[in-house]
Design an enzyme around this catalytic site. Structure first.
Site, PDB file in Angstrom:
ATOM      1  N   GLU A   8      64.480  15.736  51.974  1.00 17.57           N
ATOM      2  CA  GLU A   8      65.230  15.962  50.729  1.00 17.57           C
ATOM      3  C   GLU A   8      64.344  16.688  49.714  1.00 17.57           C
ATOM      4  O   GLU A   8      64.832  17.507  48.931  1.00 17.57           O
ATOM      5  CB  GLU A   8      65.754  14.636  50.161  1.00 17.57           C
ATOM      6  CG  GLU A   8      66.691  13.856  51.101  1.00 17.57           C
ATOM      7  CD  GLU A   8      67.872  14.654  51.628  1.00 17.57           C
ATOM      8  OE1 GLU A   8      68.370  15.545  50.919  1.00 17.57           O
ATOM      9  OE2 GLU A   8      68.297  14.394  52.776  1.00 17.57           O
ATOM     10  N   HIS A  47      64.754  20.362  50.255  1.00 15.81           N
ATOM     11  CA  HIS A  47      65.995  20.844  49.625  1.00 15.81           C
ATOM     12  C   HIS A  47      65.780  20.993  48.115  1.00 15.81           C
ATOM     13  O   HIS A  47      66.218  21.954  47.497  1.00 15.81           O
ATOM     14  CB  HIS A  47      67.136  19.841  49.836  1.00 15.81           C
ATOM     15  CG  HIS A  47      67.778  19.888  51.198  1.00 15.81           C
ATOM     16  ND1 HIS A  47      68.334  21.035  51.716  1.00 15.81           N
ATOM     17  CD2 HIS A  47      67.977  18.919  52.137  1.00 15.81           C
ATOM     18  CE1 HIS A  47      68.844  20.760  52.923  1.00 15.81           C
ATOM     19  NE2 HIS A  47      68.639  19.497  53.195  1.00 15.81           N
TER      20      HIS A  47
HETATM   21 ZN    ZN Z   1      69.325  18.457  54.938  1.00 13.42          ZN
END
Ligand code: ZN
Length: 505
Positions: free
Chosen positions: A270, A273
């Site tokens: 994450e 991202h």
């Molecule tokens: Zn992902």
């Protein structure tokens, strides 16, 4: 003319701002709903989100929007637009056409169908009852076929769905990509299975205090260059990232007391991202370009940080000591090298989200082949459990004992997300291709990781990828960064090199 153009631009961006603000509010409300909103407030909250979404939807498909797009699309106007306005028009046009071509009544029916199907799918999965889910899935496929007719398609019908998530991607390209992956990964998995050397990974399932897991996750996010003044880390059942704007990009993870690596890897995933979204150029703030350029490229960044960095030998040569300090009892007899091998253990499994780097893409290949065949009428929904199990046996050598662990395991189809799955493999391919380039451009790449100078890598990625947001399309970015089109060879080279070493093949 110039005066008129400026007025139109101002009005257009004002409209976009209104849509954006609704979406920002929806994102915060959704985040709150998923991270700890009181259970008794959920129903009311869902109504609020529904109302705000409807308002945003109305604005993006309004006559006002239609008039702006018609104006900007005129050749003499279009030729005078700056790059940001031009790309903004392109993105708004996509949204506008996507929804305008579907009759309103049909769209509403579909929204209701998919929200019912999602909750039904949960029951079907829990009770291993494919028959319960089947009629809903049949309807969803049917609607998607109607959408494809309304939206139009070039070549294969499935191309239209792929394009929703990965602009420019086609069946022709994906068939070639998966055929290369199949021909090299299936034999690699077989060799790994037969290897006399198998890493010992039992020690990862001892008790690990979750407060300390959190401490380590926060530390690594900070080392990666995740900006805590523009984000935060919370715990949720399923980890996710919410990018409200580049100054507010929140990540979540999940802690399991008996599984150390789950939270570490999901924080890095994450975090990848989030780095993408935190580092988009300020020029793009407030426009629809302030986002990752495609699902595949977004996923390439989460996987770059999770797998290529986070599962590398160099990374753990630097950070394993920190982990040992936090968990001295559990890790006292484990060397950094043993740890590295343990976290890279390859084991064909039934469940996609638990799969290792090598077998993961085979899970995606199965879903791709099934979706393509469904959309082209070559198989029916009723055939899915059988087809699923046959493909699992062929590619992974493992057959699910029931549909819960087979065809019913993923949420995607219940929400109508056909065409989404390939993004995961595209992400892996892009990440390996980018890795090949970054190693050439930053020549002491491994040393930089060993010294923990991860922000140097973040800065390189910002310059090459993050800052562009959606201004460039995925194929343009990959070409610009690596000098060639998408090439799955780099992923397989990376996997072969890494796992031949680990498994002594
Ligand atoms: Zn992902």
């Amino acid at each position: 003319m110039i005066g008129e153009l400026n007025d139109m631009k101002n009005g257009f961006f004002e409209l976009i701002k209104r849509i954006r603000y609704y979406n920002d509010a929806i994102a915060v409300l959704n985040w709150d709903l998923n991270t700890g909103a009181p259970r008794k407030g959920v129903f009311q909250r869902a109504e609020v989100i529904g109302m705000l979404s409807a308002e945003a939807f109305k604005l993006s498909t309004s006559d006002e929007m239609g008039d702006y797009l018609t104006y900007f699309d005129e050749t003499d106007v279009s030729s005078k637009l700056d790059a940001i306005t031009k790309a903004t028009v392109r993105e708004c046009r996509k949204e506008y056409d996507k929804y305008k071509k579907i009759p309103e009544k049909m769209y509403k029916e579909y929204v209701i169908l998919t929200s019912e199907a999602e909750s039904l799918w949960k029951d079907a999965k829990k009770d291993n009852d494919f028959e319960l889910f089947k009629p809903y899935l049949e309807s969803i496929v049917d609607y998607n076929l109607q959408f494809i007719e309304l939206w139009g398609y070039k070549g294969n019908k499935y191309n239209t769905l792929l394009d929703l998530y990965e602009p420019g991607m086609t069946v022709e390209k994906l068939d070639a990509i998966f055929s290369e992956l199949r021909s090299r990964i299936v034999p690699l998995v077989a060799k790994i299975k037969e290897s006399v050397y198998q890493p010992e990974d039992q020690f990862l399932n001892q008790y690990f205090d979750i407060k300390k897991q959190e401490e380590f996750g926060l530390y690594i996010l900070d080392r990666m260059g995740y900006d805590f003044d523009a984000g935060r880390l919370d715990e949720t059942e399923h980890p996710f990232t919410t990018g409200i704007n580049p100054g507010d990009v929140r990540v979540t993870t999940h802690y399991y007391p008996n599984d150390l690596m789950s939270s570490v890897m999901s924080s890095m995933h994450e975090g990848g991202h989030a780095l993408y979204e935190q580092n988009i150029s300020p020029d793009l703030y407030g426009t629809p370009l302030c986002d990752g350029t495609s699902m595949g490229l977004h996923e390439s960044q989460s996987r770059f940080w999770e797998n290529i960095i986070g599962r590398s030998r160099s990374f753990w040569q630097k950070y394993y000591g920190n982990l040992q300090t936090l968990f001295p009892e559990q890790l006292k007899d484990i060397s950094s090298e043993d740890f590295y091998k343990a976290i890279n253990k390859v084991e064909p499994s039934l469940i996609r989200i638990e799969a290792d780097e090598v077998t993961y893409n085979l899970h995606i290949m199965i879903r791709y082949e099934i979706e393509k065949a469904l959309i082209n009428g070559e198989i029916r929904v009723a055939d899915l459990p059988k087809v699923w199990n046959e493909k699992m046996k062929e590619y992974l050598g493992a057959v699910p004992p029931n549909n819960t662990k087979g065809v019913l395991q993923d949420v995607h189809w219940s929400g109508g997300s056909f065409g989404y799955f390939p993004s995961y493999t595209l992400g892996n391919i892009y990440s390996a291709q980018i890795y090949n380039t970054v190693r050439k451009e930053i020549n002491d790449f491994d040393e930089i990781i060993k010294r923990g100078e991860l922000t140097k890598i973040k800065d390189w990625l910002t310059e090459k990828i993050y800052k562009h947001g959606k201004l460039l399309e995925p194929a343009e970015i990959i070409m610009q960064v690596t000098g060639e089109e998408i090439n799955p060879g780099y992923l397989v080279d990376y996997l072969e090199n890494k796992y031949k070493d680990i498994y002594k093949l």
